[in-house]
Design an enzyme around this catalytic site. Structure first.
Site, short mmCIF file in Angstrom:
data_model
loop_
_atom_site.label_atom_id
_atom_site.label_comp_id
_atom_site.label_asym_id
_atom_site.label_seq_id
_atom_site.Cartn_x
_atom_site.Cartn_y
_atom_site.Cartn_z
N HIS A 305 1.06 -1.45 -0.07
CA HIS A 305 0.41 0.01 -0.37
C HIS A 305 0.90 1.28 0.00
O HIS A 305 2.31 0.52 0.54
CB HIS A 305 -0.92 0.01 1.18
CG HIS A 305 -1.68 0.74 1.56
ND1 HIS A 305 -1.66 2.22 1.76
CD2 HIS A 305 -3.47 1.06 0.51
CE1 HIS A 305 -3.23 3.07 0.60
NE2 HIS A 305 -4.19 1.48 0.93
N ASP A 363 -7.91 -5.50 -0.19
CA ASP A 363 -8.59 -6.31 -0.86
C ASP A 363 -8.50 -7.60 -1.06
O ASP A 363 -8.92 -8.57 -1.25
CB ASP A 363 -7.93 -5.77 -2.30
CG ASP A 363 -8.28 -4.26 -2.71
OD1 ASP A 363 -9.53 -3.39 -2.53
OD2 ASP A 363 -7.84 -3.61 -2.19
N1 CMC Z 1 4.28 -7.95 -4.86
C1 CMC Z 1 5.13 -8.01 -4.83
N2 CMC Z 1 6.45 -6.73 -4.87
C2 CMC Z 1 5.37 -5.72 -4.54
C3 CMC Z 1 4.60 -5.29 -4.67
C4 CMC Z 1 3.66 -6.55 -4.49
N3 CMC Z 1 2.31 -6.40 -4.35
N4 CMC Z 1 3.94 -4.06 -4.27
C5 CMC Z 1 5.40 -2.94 -4.23
N5 CMC Z 1 5.99 -4.14 -4.01
C6 CMC Z 1 7.65 -4.01 -4.28
C7 CMC Z 1 8.07 -3.35 -5.96
O1 CMC Z 1 8.56 -3.61 -6.86
C8 CMC Z 1 9.27 -2.06 -5.75
O2 CMC Z 1 10.13 -2.87 -5.54
P1 CMC Z 1 11.83 -1.81 -5.55
O3 CMC Z 1 11.60 -0.94 -4.33
O4 CMC Z 1 12.26 -2.98 -5.20
O5 CMC Z 1 11.30 -1.55 -7.13
C9 CMC Z 1 9.30 -1.76 -3.86
O6 CMC Z 1 7.59 -2.56 -3.73
C10 CMC Z 1 7.83 -0.66 -4.02
O7 CMC Z 1 6.68 -0.37 -4.64
P2 CMC Z 1 6.60 0.53 -5.43
O8 CMC Z 1 5.12 0.43 -6.16
O9 CMC Z 1 7.58 2.19 -5.11
O10 CMC Z 1 5.06 1.36 -4.05
P3 CMC Z 1 3.50 2.41 -4.38
O11 CMC Z 1 3.65 2.72 -2.56
O12 CMC Z 1 3.59 3.26 -4.74
O13 CMC Z 1 2.72 0.81 -4.84
C11 CMC Z 1 0.62 -0.52 -4.93
C12 CMC Z 1 2.11 0.78 -4.19
C13 CMC Z 1 -0.37 -0.37 -3.62
C14 CMC Z 1 0.74 0.26 -5.60
C15 CMC Z 1 2.10 -1.69 -5.15
O14 CMC Z 1 2.12 -1.78 -3.91
C16 CMC Z 1 1.33 -2.84 -5.72
O15 CMC Z 1 1.68 -2.33 -6.99
N6 CMC Z 1 0.32 -3.23 -5.09
C17 CMC Z 1 -0.68 -4.54 -5.93
C18 CMC Z 1 -1.61 -3.88 -6.23
C19 CMC Z 1 -2.44 -4.00 -4.81
O16 CMC Z 1 -3.32 -4.55 -3.48
N7 CMC Z 1 -3.60 -2.80 -4.77
C20 CMC Z 1 -4.59 -2.07 -3.79
C21 CMC Z 1 -4.30 -0.94 -2.72
S1 CMC Z 1 -5.57 -0.66 -2.11
C22 CMC Z 1 -6.19 -0.32 -2.10
C23 CMC Z 1 -6.85 0.94 -1.87
O17 CMC Z 1 -6.58 1.41 -0.67
O18 CMC Z 1 -7.47 1.35 -2.78
#
Ligand code: CMC
Length: 429
Positions: A305, A363
């Protein structure tokens, strides 16, 4: 932190005021930065930027805390109902019994949609995604209810708000019924908000329908958990759309469009699809390895998240709700739940997920619960939109009522071509 912060730009020192909230991090007010120095700040994705002041929702992502108007989400979800949360969101305080009865009555009076809406639906293909239908229908409400689109009139703003909270379940149920070729079921106002919605989704005119109270309570709790989440992508979209003075129905339609994306509201659908794809607990490790592989874009849906770097407090309540619903259905050994449990256990112990603070989010569990209740996967985000409507409205109203509000207009770092001369087409190539 002191009351101001100093920044040096081209050897020139500028004091920037520091603002303090009730709780949470201080913010540096950079509103005058450009006027004083000629530079902008750069923060794509708003990872370090507060876009507004708000009194509605507070999240402490490190501690896993979520408060609506100061009340912990756990207490609201355990002890209250969704319409009470709606009242709290809109008016800032919990209602007295008389205020609650009056609010329930006012919302209930607006549950029907204009009958011409039925014809509006006929224009969609049968296989249209219900989120596409919702974006269109909620936007169309501004054409059907023109008498509540004057945003300068407080009374009209309230009527539009009540209309959207009341009509969203009716429209969501209509979108579902249309997709499966069943007749629309009109609301029955003697039922509570969530039972009424379940009936509109699952009743058919040829049979009596009894609402299952455990399902109604579980879904009501899901609605409470999704009601608001401060300045997330869809809420920021609603605020930005509203900052131009657009009518509230159009703003909420914009929020629904944003919510549809898989990184936001579409994640519960994606999480369930992933659990189904994994299929059996013995395949979990393979998927965890895939998620950790730098060369593989795959991510574990329902994990991670932007704000929570601890267990999502909503996920804990959701996990309990999932067990209640599956218990009611007599499902003790649901393969999807087994996969989910296994995945949760492995990921929580894995160095990669620990180091990156990736915990299960809401989720992760909501998809399993909604599927068990009988909702198809493409309705999941619609249910999220239904619940989030009150949060969007409260945030929109807070913005409109703020006397210092102005149109949202971010700036950019331009990296395109420098100024160049136009070459007539005959001289090109
Ligand atoms: N599985 C594997 N690796 C992950 C995941 C995951 N679900 N989420 C983040 N990472 C890794 C990502 O690859 C990155 O690694 P590195 O630093 O080596 O490049 C690191 O963790 C940070 O990720 P980010 O994308 O920079 O983090 P963010 O804060 O921008 O992303 C997120 C948050 C929710 C978009 C992401 O965690 C994700 O894509 N999760 C899966 C989709 C999901 O479950 N979304 C629901 C969000 S909650 C609903 C809501 O409140 O709307």
């Amino acid at each position: 932190m002191s009351a101001s912060s100093t920044i040096t730009v081209d050897d020139k020192q500028i004091d920037l005021p520091v603002k303090t909230g009730t709780i949470g991090p201080h913010v540096i007010d950079i509103g005058k930065l450009h006027a004083k120095t000629g530079v902008f700040t750069f923060d794509p994705g708003f990872t370090s930027t507060a876009s507004c002041e708000s009194k509605i929702t507070y999240i402490d992502g490190d501690e896993g805390v979520l408060l609506y108007r100061g009340y912990p989400i756990e207490q609201l979800a355990e002890q209250g109902d969704f319409l009470e949360t709606c009242y709290l969101m809109l008016f800032g305080e919990l209602p007295t019994p008389a205020q609650k009865a009056d609010f329930d009555y006012r919302v209930t009076r607006h549950t029907m949609v204009h009958d011409q809406m039925n014809r509006f639906f006929q224009g969609f293909r049968r296989d249209a995604h219900p989120m596409a239908v919702m974006v269109a229908c909620v936007g169309a409400l501004s054409a059907f209810y023109h008498d509540s689109t004057d945003i300068s009139d407080e009374k009209q703003r309230m009527i539009a708000s009540l209309r959207m909270i009341a009509k969203m379940p009716t429209l969501a149920a209509m979108a579902y019924k249309y997709s499966i070729g069943q007749p629309f079921v009109y609301p029955k106002n003697e039922l509570d908000y969530t039972s009424n919605f379940l009936r509109m989704c699952f009743a058919v005119p040829c049979e009596e329908y009894q609402v299952n109270p455990i399902f109604a309570r579980a879904l009501d709790r899901i609605f409470i958990l999704h009601a608001d989440h401060e300045q997330n992508a869809s809420t920021s979209t609603v605020r930005l759309a509203g900052s131009s003075g657009a009518n509230p129905f159009a703003c909420i339609a914009a929020g629904i469009a944003c919510l549809w994306g898989p990184a936001h509201g579409g994640a519960n659908e994606a999480a369930l699809k992933m659990l189904m794809e994994i299929g059996t607990p013995d395949r979990v490790k393979q998927y965890v390895d895939k998620a950790k592989d730098k060369n593989d874009p795959f991510r574990l849906m329902g994990f991670g998240h932007r704000v929570y770097k601890n267990y999502d407090p909503r996920a804990r309540i959701m996990q309990k709700t999932t067990h209640e619903v599956l218990g009611e259905l007599g499902i003790k050994d649901d393969p999807l739940l087994e996969v989910a449990m296994q995945l949760e256990q492995i990921a929580l112990k894995d160095e990669y997920f620990i180091e990156k603070k990736l915990y299960p989010n809401i989720d992760f569990y909501s998809g399993i619960t909604l599927k068990a209740m009988g909702f198809p996967t493409d309705m999941f985000t619609v249910l999220f939109a239904l619940a989030r409507t009150v949060g969007w409205i409260a945030q929109w109203a807070e913005m409109i009522e703020d006397p210092s509000q102005k149109i949202g207009r971010p700036r950019q770092l331009y990296i395109g071509p420098d100024k160049r001369e136009y070459v007539p087409i005959s001289q090109r190539g």
